[in-house]
Write a protein that holds these residues in place. Structure first.
Motif, mmCIF file in Angstrom:
data_model
loop_
_atom_site.group_PDB
_atom_site.id
_atom_site.type_symbol
_atom_site.label_atom_id
_atom_site.label_comp_id
_atom_site.label_asym_id
_atom_site.label_seq_id
_atom_site.Cartn_x
_atom_site.Cartn_y
_atom_site.Cartn_z
ATOM 1 N N THR A 30 0.732 -1.078 0.421
ATOM 2 C CA THR A 30 -0.285 -0.169 -0.129
ATOM 3 C C THR A 30 1.013 0.418 -0.303
ATOM 4 O O THR A 30 2.207 1.246 0.532
ATOM 5 N N SER A 31 0.410 2.617 -0.682
ATOM 6 C CA SER A 31 1.195 2.721 -0.731
ATOM 7 C C SER A 31 1.788 4.197 0.821
ATOM 8 O O SER A 31 2.670 4.676 0.822
ATOM 9 N N GLY A 32 1.057 3.744 2.058
ATOM 10 C CA GLY A 32 1.471 3.774 3.886
ATOM 11 C C GLY A 32 2.051 2.389 4.435
ATOM 12 O O GLY A 32 2.614 3.175 5.545
ATOM 13 N N ALA A 33 2.999 2.039 3.081
ATOM 14 C CA ALA A 33 3.792 1.188 4.165
ATOM 15 C C ALA A 33 4.441 0.895 4.794
ATOM 16 O O ALA A 33 5.621 1.888 3.986
ATOM 17 N N ALA A 34 5.247 0.844 4.991
ATOM 18 C CA ALA A 34 6.816 1.136 5.511
ATOM 19 C C ALA A 34 7.746 0.066 5.356
ATOM 20 O O ALA A 34 8.779 0.298 5.319
ATOM 21 N N GLY A 35 7.263 -1.552 5.141
ATOM 22 C CA GLY A 35 8.040 -2.390 4.278
ATOM 23 C C GLY A 35 7.820 -2.912 3.090
ATOM 24 O O GLY A 35 6.236 -2.337 2.823
ATOM 25 N N MET A 36 8.803 -3.256 2.645
ATOM 26 C CA MET A 36 8.156 -4.565 1.656
ATOM 27 C C MET A 36 8.201 -6.172 1.652
ATOM 28 O O MET A 36 8.718 -6.184 2.342
ATOM 29 N N ASP A 110 4.647 -28.441 10.916
ATOM 30 C CA ASP A 110 5.135 -28.115 10.400
ATOM 31 C C ASP A 110 4.355 -26.909 9.242
ATOM 32 O O ASP A 110 3.807 -27.111 9.631
ATOM 33 N N PHE A 111 6.054 -26.043 8.645
ATOM 34 C CA PHE A 111 5.315 -24.536 8.014
ATOM 35 C C PHE A 111 5.814 -25.157 6.497
ATOM 36 O O PHE A 111 7.437 -24.512 6.399
ATOM 37 N N ALA A 112 4.563 -25.103 5.582
ATOM 38 C CA ALA A 112 5.719 -25.126 4.186
ATOM 39 C C ALA A 112 5.479 -23.808 3.881
ATOM 40 O O ALA A 112 4.384 -23.384 3.815
ATOM 41 N N ILE A 113 6.384 -23.142 3.483
ATOM 42 C CA ILE A 113 6.609 -22.078 2.655
ATOM 43 C C ILE A 113 6.682 -22.823 0.832
ATOM 44 O O ILE A 113 7.647 -23.578 0.673
ATOM 45 N N HIS A 114 6.072 -22.139 0.191
ATOM 46 C CA HIS A 114 6.151 -22.336 -1.572
ATOM 47 C C HIS A 114 6.704 -21.075 -1.929
ATOM 48 O O HIS A 114 6.761 -20.417 -1.534
ATOM 49 N N ARG A 115 7.226 -21.508 -3.316
ATOM 50 C CA ARG A 115 8.636 -20.385 -3.853
ATOM 51 C C ARG A 115 6.934 -19.661 -4.707
ATOM 52 O O ARG A 115 6.061 -19.200 -4.990
ATOM 53 N N GLY A 116 7.557 -17.770 -3.806
ATOM 54 C CA GLY A 116 6.280 -17.003 -4.068
ATOM 55 C C GLY A 116 5.573 -16.806 -2.723
ATOM 56 O O GLY A 116 4.602 -15.786 -2.937
ATOM 57 N N ASP A 117 5.429 -16.854 -2.456
ATOM 58 C CA ASP A 117 4.895 -17.190 -1.047
ATOM 59 C C ASP A 117 5.695 -15.647 -0.038
ATOM 60 O O ASP A 117 6.468 -15.755 -0.054
ATOM 61 N N ARG A 118 4.746 -14.883 0.493
ATOM 62 C CA ARG A 118 5.315 -13.640 1.397
ATOM 63 C C ARG A 118 6.420 -14.338 2.408
ATOM 64 O O ARG A 118 5.336 -14.791 2.885
ATOM 65 N N VAL A 119 7.157 -13.760 2.615
ATOM 66 C CA VAL A 119 7.789 -14.445 4.047
ATOM 67 C C VAL A 119 8.552 -13.526 5.187
ATOM 68 O O VAL A 119 8.569 -13.731 6.086
ATOM 69 N N ALA A 120 8.421 -12.268 4.569
ATOM 70 C CA ALA A 120 9.290 -10.960 5.033
ATOM 71 C C ALA A 120 9.189 -9.785 4.913
ATOM 72 O O ALA A 120 8.653 -9.686 3.811
ATOM 73 N N GLN A 121 8.910 -8.844 5.785
ATOM 74 C CA GLN A 121 9.229 -7.565 5.167
ATOM 75 C C GLN A 121 10.594 -6.118 4.526
ATOM 76 O O GLN A 121 11.694 -7.349 6.208
ATOM 77 N N LEU A 122 10.864 -5.665 4.272
ATOM 78 C CA LEU A 122 12.169 -5.357 4.174
ATOM 79 C C LEU A 122 12.095 -3.643 4.187
ATOM 80 O O LEU A 122 10.890 -3.436 3.709
ATOM 81 N N VAL A 123 12.889 -3.210 5.285
ATOM 82 C CA VAL A 123 12.732 -1.876 5.381
ATOM 83 C C VAL A 123 13.947 -1.095 5.169
ATOM 84 O O VAL A 123 14.766 -1.367 5.665
ATOM 85 N N LEU A 124 13.759 0.001 4.452
ATOM 86 C CA LEU A 124 15.206 0.473 4.108
ATOM 87 C C LEU A 124 15.041 2.192 5.413
ATOM 88 O O LEU A 124 14.489 2.276 5.222
ATOM 89 N N ALA A 125 16.262 2.093 5.858
ATOM 90 C CA ALA A 125 17.043 2.508 7.124
ATOM 91 C C ALA A 125 18.164 3.616 7.156
ATOM 92 O O ALA A 125 18.508 2.980 6.545
ATOM 93 N N PRO A 126 17.905 4.714 7.732
ATOM 94 C CA PRO A 126 19.004 5.538 7.472
ATOM 95 C C PRO A 126 19.855 4.653 8.735
ATOM 96 O O PRO A 126 19.440 3.411 9.293
ATOM 97 N N VAL A 127 21.058 4.554 8.534
ATOM 98 C CA VAL A 127 22.614 4.308 9.935
ATOM 99 C C VAL A 127 22.924 5.768 9.552
ATOM 100 O O VAL A 127 23.936 6.179 9.342
ATOM 101 N N THR A 128 22.678 5.580 11.581
ATOM 102 C CA THR A 128 24.092 6.513 12.083
ATOM 103 C C THR A 128 25.333 5.816 13.276
ATOM 104 O O THR A 128 24.854 5.169 13.320
ATOM 105 N N GLN A 129 26.149 5.423 12.293
ATOM 106 C CA GLN A 129 27.164 5.406 13.075
ATOM 107 C C GLN A 129 28.109 5.929 14.686
ATOM 108 O O GLN A 129 27.911 7.361 14.119
ATOM 109 N N ALA A 130 28.046 5.463 14.946
ATOM 110 C CA ALA A 130 29.177 6.165 16.592
ATOM 111 C C ALA A 130 30.315 6.309 16.930
ATOM 112 O O ALA A 130 31.322 5.681 15.931
ATOM 113 N N ARG A 131 30.340 6.703 17.547
ATOM 114 C CA ARG A 131 31.868 7.303 17.199
ATOM 115 C C ARG A 131 32.328 7.875 18.878
ATOM 116 O O ARG A 131 31.696 8.008 19.788
#
Length: 157
Positions: A30-36, A110-131
Motif C-alpha cells: 500500500t502507499s502507506g506501507a513502511a515495509g516491502m 510443520d510450516f510449508a513455504i512455497h516459491r512466491g510466498d511472502r515471507v518477510a518485510q524489508l525496510v530501508l533505513a538510514p544508518v548513524t554510526q557511533a563514535r
C-alpha cells in the motif's frame, strides 16, 4: 504505486539471480506501507523449533549510509508462529550476496513455504554510526544503574 508528495525515495540497485527468475521484486503493498513484502525463491518446510535461511532470488547494492532491515510479517507470526529470530535482521550496505530471510518456526506443526510466498518485510533505513568518547564518569540520571524491570512492572502501566 503512488507515494505521498513529501516522501523521499532512495534508489537501491537490485540484481535478480537465476533462482529468482519469474518472481516479484520486493514491493510495498500500500502507499502507506513502511515495509516491502519479499517472497521466497524456494519451496521449503520448516519443522517446529527449526530455522531456515529462505532464499529470495536477488542481491542488492544498498547505498552507503543505509541498511535494509528484515522484519517478520505480522500474519505469519500471529497465525503460524513463523518469525525472524534476529529481528530486525540487518543487511549492511557492503553486502553483495543473495538476501536470505532467516525464519524460525515457533509453532507446533510443520510450516510449508512455497516459491512466491511472502515471507518477510524489508525496510530501508538510514544508518548513524557511533563514535566512542571514552570518559572516566557518566552524568547522573534519575534511573541511574537500574536495569531490567527497574522502572516498574506491568501493574504500574
Amino acid at each position: 504505486m503512488n507515494f505521498p508528495i513529501n516522501a523521499e525515495t532512495v534508489p537501491v540497485q537490485i540484481k535478480r539471480l537465476p533462482n529468482g527468475e519469474g518472481l516479484a521484486l520486493p514491493a510495498y503493498a500500500t502507499s502507506g506501507a513502511a515495509g516491502m513484502d519479499v517472497v521466497s525463491a524456494e519451496d521449503v518446510t520448516i519443522s517446529p523449533g527449526q530455522r531456515h535461511p529462505v532464499a529470495s532470488g536477488f542481491a542488492m547494492a544498498i547505498p552507503e549510509g543505509y541498511e535494509i532491515q528484515v522484519r517478520p510479517r505480522s500474519g505469519l507470526a500471529f497465525k503460524h508462529a513463523i518469525t525472524v529470530p534476529n529481528t530486525p535482521g540487518t543487511i549492511d550496505s557492503d553486502y553483495r550476496g543473495e538476501l536470505k530471510i532467516l525464519l524460525i518456526n515457533h509453532g507446533s506443526e510443520d510450516f510449508a513455504i512455497h516459491r512466491g510466498d511472502r515471507v518477510a518485510q524489508l525496510v530501508l533505513a538510514p544508518v548513524t554510526q557511533a563514535r566512542w568518547d571514552e570518559v572516566e564518569t557518566l552524568d547522573e540520571t534519575e534511573r541511574g544503574t537500574g536495569g531490567f524491570g527497574s522502572t516498574g512492572g506491568v501493574k504500574q502501566l
